[in-house]
Scaffold this motif. Sequence first.
Motif, PDB file in Angstrom:
ATOM      1  N   THR A  69       0.854  -1.178   0.000  1.00  0.00           N
ATOM      2  CA  THR A  69       0.000   0.000   0.000  1.00  0.00           C
ATOM      3  C   THR A  69       0.890   1.228   0.000  1.00  0.00           C
ATOM      4  O   THR A  69       1.752   1.380   0.863  1.00  0.00           O
ATOM      5  CB  THR A  69      -0.922   0.035   1.235  1.00  0.00           C
ATOM      6  OG1 THR A  69      -1.959  -0.950   1.081  1.00  0.00           O
ATOM      7  CG2 THR A  69      -1.599   1.391   1.377  1.00  0.00           C
ATOM      8  N   VAL A  70       0.696   2.093  -0.973  1.00  0.00           N
ATOM      9  CA  VAL A  70       1.496   3.316  -1.093  1.00  0.00           C
ATOM     10  C   VAL A  70       0.576   4.520  -0.898  1.00  0.00           C
ATOM     11  O   VAL A  70      -0.441   4.644  -1.580  1.00  0.00           O
ATOM     12  CB  VAL A  70       2.194   3.406  -2.462  1.00  0.00           C
ATOM     13  CG1 VAL A  70       2.988   4.707  -2.578  1.00  0.00           C
ATOM     14  CG2 VAL A  70       3.121   2.203  -2.672  1.00  0.00           C
ATOM     15  N   VAL A  71       0.927   5.386   0.041  1.00  0.00           N
ATOM     16  CA  VAL A  71       0.184   6.623   0.280  1.00  0.00           C
ATOM     17  C   VAL A  71       0.947   7.770  -0.374  1.00  0.00           C
ATOM     18  O   VAL A  71       2.111   8.011  -0.053  1.00  0.00           O
ATOM     19  CB  VAL A  71       0.016   6.890   1.796  1.00  0.00           C
ATOM     20  CG1 VAL A  71      -0.696   8.230   2.020  1.00  0.00           C
ATOM     21  CG2 VAL A  71      -0.756   5.753   2.449  1.00  0.00           C
ATOM     22  N   VAL A  72       0.310   8.446  -1.306  1.00  0.00           N
ATOM     23  CA  VAL A  72       0.909   9.595  -1.978  1.00  0.00           C
ATOM     24  C   VAL A  72       0.305  10.866  -1.386  1.00  0.00           C
ATOM     25  O   VAL A  72      -0.910  11.064  -1.431  1.00  0.00           O
ATOM     26  CB  VAL A  72       0.662   9.544  -3.494  1.00  0.00           C
ATOM     27  CG1 VAL A  72       1.106  10.854  -4.158  1.00  0.00           C
ATOM     28  CG2 VAL A  72       1.415   8.372  -4.107  1.00  0.00           C
ATOM     29  N   ALA A  73       1.155  11.705  -0.831  1.00  0.00           N
ATOM     30  CA  ALA A  73       0.705  12.920  -0.151  1.00  0.00           C
ATOM     31  C   ALA A  73       0.976  14.148  -1.011  1.00  0.00           C
ATOM     32  O   ALA A  73       2.138  14.519  -1.231  1.00  0.00           O
ATOM     33  CB  ALA A  73       1.407  13.049   1.197  1.00  0.00           C
ATOM     34  N   ASP A  74      -0.079  14.750  -1.508  1.00  0.00           N
ATOM     35  CA  ASP A  74       0.032  16.038  -2.192  1.00  0.00           C
ATOM     36  C   ASP A  74       0.289  17.107  -1.126  1.00  0.00           C
ATOM     37  O   ASP A  74      -0.343  17.104  -0.058  1.00  0.00           O
ATOM     38  CB  ASP A  74      -1.278  16.318  -2.932  1.00  0.00           C
ATOM     39  CG  ASP A  74      -1.247  17.605  -3.736  1.00  0.00           C
ATOM     40  OD1 ASP A  74      -0.148  18.136  -3.992  1.00  0.00           O
ATOM     41  OD2 ASP A  74      -2.339  18.076  -4.122  1.00  0.00           O
ATOM     42  N   THR A  75       1.223  18.001  -1.386  1.00  0.00           N
ATOM     43  CA  THR A  75       1.504  19.080  -0.426  1.00  0.00           C
ATOM     44  C   THR A  75       1.357  20.448  -1.102  1.00  0.00           C
ATOM     45  O   THR A  75       2.144  21.363  -0.874  1.00  0.00           O
ATOM     46  CB  THR A  75       2.911  18.928   0.203  1.00  0.00           C
ATOM     47  OG1 THR A  75       3.894  18.809  -0.840  1.00  0.00           O
ATOM     48  CG2 THR A  75       2.978  17.694   1.082  1.00  0.00           C
ATOM     49  N   ALA A  76       0.340  20.568  -1.937  1.00  0.00           N
ATOM     50  CA  ALA A  76       0.070  21.831  -2.622  1.00  0.00           C
ATOM     51  C   ALA A  76      -0.356  22.905  -1.614  1.00  0.00           C
ATOM     52  O   ALA A  76      -0.945  22.596  -0.575  1.00  0.00           O
ATOM     53  CB  ALA A  76      -1.030  21.630  -3.656  1.00  0.00           C
ATOM     54  N   PRO A  77      -0.079  24.189  -1.906  1.00  0.00           N
ATOM     55  CA  PRO A  77      -0.410  25.274  -0.971  1.00  0.00           C
ATOM     56  C   PRO A  77      -1.885  25.322  -0.588  1.00  0.00           C
ATOM     57  O   PRO A  77      -2.226  25.669   0.541  1.00  0.00           O
ATOM     58  CB  PRO A  77      -0.001  26.541  -1.741  1.00  0.00           C
ATOM     59  CG  PRO A  77       0.990  26.079  -2.749  1.00  0.00           C
ATOM     60  CD  PRO A  77       0.602  24.683  -3.112  1.00  0.00           C
TER      61      PRO A  77
END
Length: 310
Positions: A98-106
């Motif tokens: 399981t891979v969690v991809v975290a967007d860190t957009a403003p």
Amino acid sequence: MAGEGHRETAVTDAEGVVPSLQELVALRAVASGRHRARQGHHGASGPALSPLRGRGMEYAESREYIAGDDARHIDWRLTARSGRPHTKLFQAERERMTVVVADTAPGLYFGTRVRFKSVQAARAGAVAAWVAAAEGDRLCALRGSRREPPIAPAAGARGALRVLDALVRWYAQRPEDDEGLADALDRARRLLRPGSRLVVLADPASLANVPPERWPALGQHHEVIVLLLTDPLEQQPPAQSLPLQSGGQRIELDLGNPVQRRQWLARFADPVREALAGLPSRGIRVHALSTDAPSDAWLPLLGRPRPLVA
């Protein structure tokens, strides 16, 4: 499974602005309502079976051949002994990723109801991590950075805690080296194996920078869930003047004005509507998760282990 429950309040300076490790650890309780994946035919111990898309590499058993079965997997020995054609059944690999991809957009570091979108992203990612740990998956997490490597894959509580620690860091304050969601997905693609589960925590506006062909390529071989972090003010603004702070300056938008309201909705609401309408046709499960919703509200999207395939 019942939701975690919530109390709808306005965001205050004291809570909901940055995630804490304590609150993410507490979300482990929501994973207890998920049924564990069933064991294989032989009842082997170890991690649960994965819902692999396609054939796994581990032999499970044989049964009589049925029209349409892949002739490449005929069990010739049993066929010779019985005088009737048989085919081999396989089960998925026991250890799914399981891979969690975290967007860190403003745009995620904002919120008007209950918590910031960034905090909701951390909480939803924590729910995904605890469910994966309970199902025996190896866990990994990453963001769009070329300087920070992905969190090393690990199973069980150790793997979950590594992911939780990263989510707290990434969503307490926006990282300066964010390369965007498209970059994060490209890095995730290199880690995924067939049958992996990919949970994407995203600001809806970030999807515009992801090449459309990326989604079918991911959805064809993996279980992909995109969680769109939204805020009620963005999706349903009041039809009145709205004072805002931008760059240290106070500005006022007249959202009762049809032109300004249309511009607002095009920026915040349209990307959500388009994703909800378009991603499922590309094999992607998608859920709009509001800041005032239970952080586990998206769990019905999770698939169940698939039966043995011939």
